[in-house]
Design an enzyme around this catalytic site. Structure first.
Site, PDB file in Angstrom:
ATOM      1  N   SER A  20       1.552  47.759 -10.190  1.00  0.00           N
ATOM      2  CA  SER A  20       2.784  47.167  -9.733  1.00  0.00           C
ATOM      3  C   SER A  20       2.954  45.690 -10.197  1.00  0.00           C
ATOM      4  O   SER A  20       1.869  45.103 -10.277  1.00  0.00           O
ATOM      5  CB  SER A  20       2.908  46.839  -8.199  1.00  0.00           C
TER       6      SER A  20
ATOM      7  N   TYR B 122      -1.165  44.937  -0.595  1.00  0.00           N
ATOM      8  CA  TYR B 122      -0.569  45.783  -1.643  1.00  0.00           C
ATOM      9  C   TYR B 122      -0.725  45.331  -2.846  1.00  0.00           C
ATOM     10  O   TYR B 122      -1.392  46.055  -3.798  1.00  0.00           O
ATOM     11  CB  TYR B 122       0.817  46.244  -1.251  1.00  0.00           C
TER      12      TYR B 122
ATOM     13  N   LYS C 208      -3.184  46.268  -6.138  1.00  0.00           N
ATOM     14  CA  LYS C 208      -2.500  46.739  -7.285  1.00  0.00           C
ATOM     15  C   LYS C 208      -3.241  45.806  -8.573  1.00  0.00           C
ATOM     16  O   LYS C 208      -3.298  46.100  -9.769  1.00  0.00           O
ATOM     17  CB  LYS C 208      -1.180  46.546  -7.273  1.00  0.00           C
TER      18      LYS C 208
END
Length: 253
Positions: A144, A157, A161
């Site tokens: 991401s 998150y 990533k």
């Protein structure tokens, strides 16, 4: 049949988290280009609907992505049914919390890391041991742009990533020359998973993007198929940013 349409004829791909959204679009792209595909997700009903869409070239196995027994079942199914595993796409990702690192619950962090990061490694190890170590193959990880720079609101998150991006590099160095390992780093893609980032304000979220729209799952499926194919035969350890240009402007969402 065009050359592109036959890139995966005779090959077998595993796509995790593929009952809908980006994962389903990736699986559809592989099927359209001649592959047989095993798709995974937690829900049997959504997997059944996905297989109905994908057709006879697809098989579904339900389970939790981080569950080693589930991983073994998927790999065993691929080997028993088709005798090979040419492509692995580590697409499964979760983000059950929203906020900064100082407010992050430790148990939530462990779960996010387990699914987003550690499962990426264990899936890769599973296909390596079953087939790719001796026969070669390609792994594509879903990262991401949140892993490239600070991402307020989805901070941990983004941390996981970032780990996926670095793991991609480490695996590429370790598994070559037999296996290529690359990643795709999307910006906001219009899926159920990302709704909290754009729902009710899509126009304003898309405004900073040079291409003036958010991504669609198919926008990610094409680059994933490219990296998995022999068209990218001299690429490994790379993270391909697919973001509608948003990182050019210095933004994330």
């Amino acid at each position: 049949m065009t050359a592109q349409a036959s890139r995966f004829t005779g090959k077998v791909a595993i796509v995790t988290g593929a009952s809908r959204g980006i994962g389903l679009a990736i699986a559809q792209r592989f099927v359209d280009e001649g592959a047989n595909v095993i798709i995974t997700a937690r829900g049997q009903d959504t997997l059944d609907a996905a297989v109905a869409q994908l057709g006879d070239a697809a098989v579904a196995v339900a389970g939790k992505a981080q569950d080693k027994a589930h991983q073994d079942e998927v790999v065993r199914t691929a080997m028993e049914r088709w005798g090979r595993i040419d492509v692995l796409v580590n697409n499964t990702g979760i983000n059950p919390v929203y906020g900064g690192l100082m407010d992050l619950d430790d148990d939530a962090a462990r779960k996010i890391a387990d699914v987003n990061l550690l499962a990426t490694l264990s899936w890769t190890r599973a296909v390596w041991n079953a087939w790719m170590k001796d026969n070669g193959g390609s792994v594509v990880n879903l990262a991401s742009i949140a892993g490239l720079r600070a991402a307020p609101g989805i901070a941990f998150y983004g941390v996981t990533k970032a780990g996926v991006i670095h793991m991609t590099e480490e695996l590429a160095a370790e598994l070559g020359p037999k296996v290529r390992v690359n990643a795709v780093a999307p910006a906001v893609v219009k899926t159920d998973f990302a709704k909290a980032l754009y729902e009710g304000r899509e126009e304003s979220v898309a405004k900073p993007y040079p291409l003036k729209r958010l991504g669609a799952p198919e926008d990610i499926a094409g680059p994933v198929a490219f990296l998995a194919s022999d068209d990218a035969a001299w690429m490994t350890g790379q993270t391909l940013v697919v973001d509608g240009g948003i990182t050019v402007t210095g933004g994330l969402v």
